[in-house]
Write a protein that holds these residues in place. Sequence first.
Motif, short mmCIF file in Angstrom:
data_model
loop_
_atom_site.label_atom_id
_atom_site.label_comp_id
_atom_site.label_asym_id
_atom_site.label_seq_id
_atom_site.Cartn_x
_atom_site.Cartn_y
_atom_site.Cartn_z
N LYS B 161 0.85 -1.21 0.00
CA LYS B 161 0.00 0.00 0.00
C LYS B 161 0.87 1.24 0.00
CE LYS B 161 -4.58 -0.90 0.94
NZ LYS B 161 -5.72 -0.33 0.36
N GLY B 164 2.36 2.93 -3.28
CA GLY B 164 1.58 3.81 -4.17
C GLY B 164 1.41 3.13 -5.52
N GLN B 165 0.46 3.65 -6.30
CA GLN B 165 0.09 2.96 -7.55
C GLN B 165 1.26 2.83 -8.54
OE1 GLN B 165 -3.30 4.53 -9.63
NE2 GLN B 165 -3.20 2.97 -11.21
N ARG B 166 1.98 3.94 -8.76
CA ARG B 166 3.01 3.93 -9.80
C ARG B 166 4.15 2.95 -9.47
NH1 ARG B 166 5.29 7.47 -13.80
NH2 ARG B 166 7.54 7.48 -13.52
N HIS B 168 4.05 0.48 -7.33
CA HIS B 168 3.49 -0.87 -7.26
C HIS B 168 3.38 -1.45 -8.68
CE1 HIS B 168 0.29 -3.60 -5.15
NE2 HIS B 168 1.10 -4.30 -5.91
N ARG B 169 2.93 -0.62 -9.61
CA ARG B 169 2.81 -1.07 -11.01
C ARG B 169 4.18 -1.47 -11.56
NH1 ARG B 169 2.10 3.53 -14.95
NH2 ARG B 169 4.34 3.48 -14.62
N TYR B 210 -2.40 -5.26 -6.73
CA TYR B 210 -2.42 -4.11 -7.65
C TYR B 210 -3.72 -4.13 -8.45
CZ TYR B 210 -1.34 -0.85 -11.35
OH TYR B 210 -1.40 0.22 -12.21
N TRP B 211 -4.03 -5.31 -8.94
CA TRP B 211 -5.25 -5.50 -9.74
C TRP B 211 -6.48 -5.04 -8.95
CZ3 TRP B 211 -7.12 -11.09 -11.38
CH2 TRP B 211 -8.17 -10.99 -12.30
N TRP B 213 -6.66 -3.18 -6.07
CA TRP B 213 -6.66 -1.82 -5.50
C TRP B 213 -6.80 -0.73 -6.56
CZ3 TRP B 213 -1.72 -2.85 -2.13
CH2 TRP B 213 -2.08 -3.67 -1.04
N TYR B 214 -6.11 -0.93 -7.69
CA TYR B 214 -6.01 0.18 -8.63
C TYR B 214 -6.76 -0.02 -9.95
CZ TYR B 214 -2.27 1.29 -5.35
OH TYR B 214 -1.55 1.54 -4.22
N GLN B 215 -6.86 -1.26 -10.42
CA GLN B 215 -7.51 -1.48 -11.71
C GLN B 215 -8.36 -2.75 -11.71
OE1 GLN B 215 -3.87 -0.89 -14.21
NE2 GLN B 215 -5.25 0.43 -15.37
#
Lengths: 67, 334
Positions: B161, B164-166, B168-169, B210-211, B213-215
Motif C-alpha cells: 500500500k 503507491g500505484q506507480r 506498485h505497477r 495491484y489488480w 486496488w487500482y484497476q
Amino acid sequence: MFDMHGIYDNPWLTAYALGIAALTAIACIAIDYIRRALFTISIDRNPGKWFNNLWKLSTKKHNHNNQ
Amino acid sequence: MPQHANPTNERTATHMRKTRNSSIELLRIIAAYLIVLRHFVGANAFDVWTQPLSFNKIILEGLLYPSGKVGVVLFFLISAWFLCESTTDLKAALRRAWILEREILFYSLALTVIVLATDRSLLTPKILVSAILPTSTDLWWYTTSYIVFLILCPFLTIGLKSLGQRTHRNCCLASIILWSIGGGLTSFVSFDMTKENVLIFIYLYALVSYWRWYQPELIDRRTATIFVILGYTISTASVLTLTPITLTLDRGTHQQTMLGQNEWMLPVMLIGFGMFSLAKQHHFTSKIVNSIAKSTLAIYLITVYPPSPHSYGNECSTCTASTTIHGSRHTHSA
C-alpha cells in the motif's frame, strides 16, 4: 494411485480421465463432510476459543515482561 | 442521495458481503478438480512422456497436466483477492492460520493412522514426525507456504500500500518480466524463483493486490477469454514441438511439459488470471456450491499425501533422472 495401462490408446481416454478425477474429488469431499461433522460437535462448539486463550496468555506475559 | 445512506441498500450490501459469490466458490471446486486431473497424468503408473505424439498425449500433456498448476494459482488468487481487501493485524492472520492448521493436523494424523493400519512399509520416521508437525515439516507444500504467507500478509499489505500505484505497477511489471516472461518460457531459466515456495505466493499477491486496488476492471471478459485460449495454445504447442525433439534425443522427455511445470510459467499465469477474471465477473448464489467449496482443501490434502503410492510427493526415480537439466530439477507436484 492412477493407472492408464491398457486404456492409453482408447479414444475415450479423456472421458475416462475426467470421470476418474471427478470420482476422486467426490470421494474426498464426502470424507471431508465427515470431518466437518466431527469438528461441529467437538472443537467448533466454541470457535477460536483455544486461539483466543493462547493469544491472551502470550500478550499478558509480554505486557508483564515490559512492566 | 448517496446509495449507502439508504437502509435497504445498506442491508442488501451487507447481505451481499456476507453471502459468498458462488461463481468464485465454484471456481474453487474447479481448481481442486484441476489438481486431481494433473495428478492423473503426473502420478500415473503409466509414463505418458515416453509415448509418441498422439491425440491422447496432447490432451494429457498439453491440457490436463498444466491445469493442475492453474488450479494452484486459482486457489491462491481466490484467497489473495479477499485478503488484500483490507489491512489486518498479526492476530487476525494467526487466527486464520490456526483455523487452517486444525484441518491440516486432522488429515495428517488421520492419513498416517490409515497408512499405519494398511501398509507400514510406506511409513518413514519423517512421515511420523510430519503427522504431528505437518506445517513446519512441509508435509504439504501448499499449506505450509500458505500459512507462512498468511503470517507475512499483514506486513506485505502495508508495504505494498505504501508503495503507491506507480511504484506498485513498476514492481509488478519487473516481476512479470523476470518470472513469467524471462523465467516463464523455459524450465532452465528461473531467475531464482523456487518451486513449492512462499515466494510464488508473494509474487502472485503483488499482482493481485495491484489488480484489486487500482484497476479492478483491468481484465475484461474478452481479454480473459483470450488469456485462457492463449495459455492452452502455448502449452499445447510446446508439447507438439518438444515431443519429437526429446524423443529423438532420447533424453529430457519431461521437458515436453516444461511450460506447465510451475505456477509462474507464462501459460499457467495466463490461464489462471483469465479464469479468475471470468469467474469474478459472474455473480450467482448457491448454498450447495458454497457448502461443497468448503471441502476443496481436503481434495488436495488427501490426493497429495506423500506416502500414498504414486502421489505427487512420491516422485518416481525415472522422472527425477530424466528431468534434471542444467541443475534445475522438475518433479510432478501440485
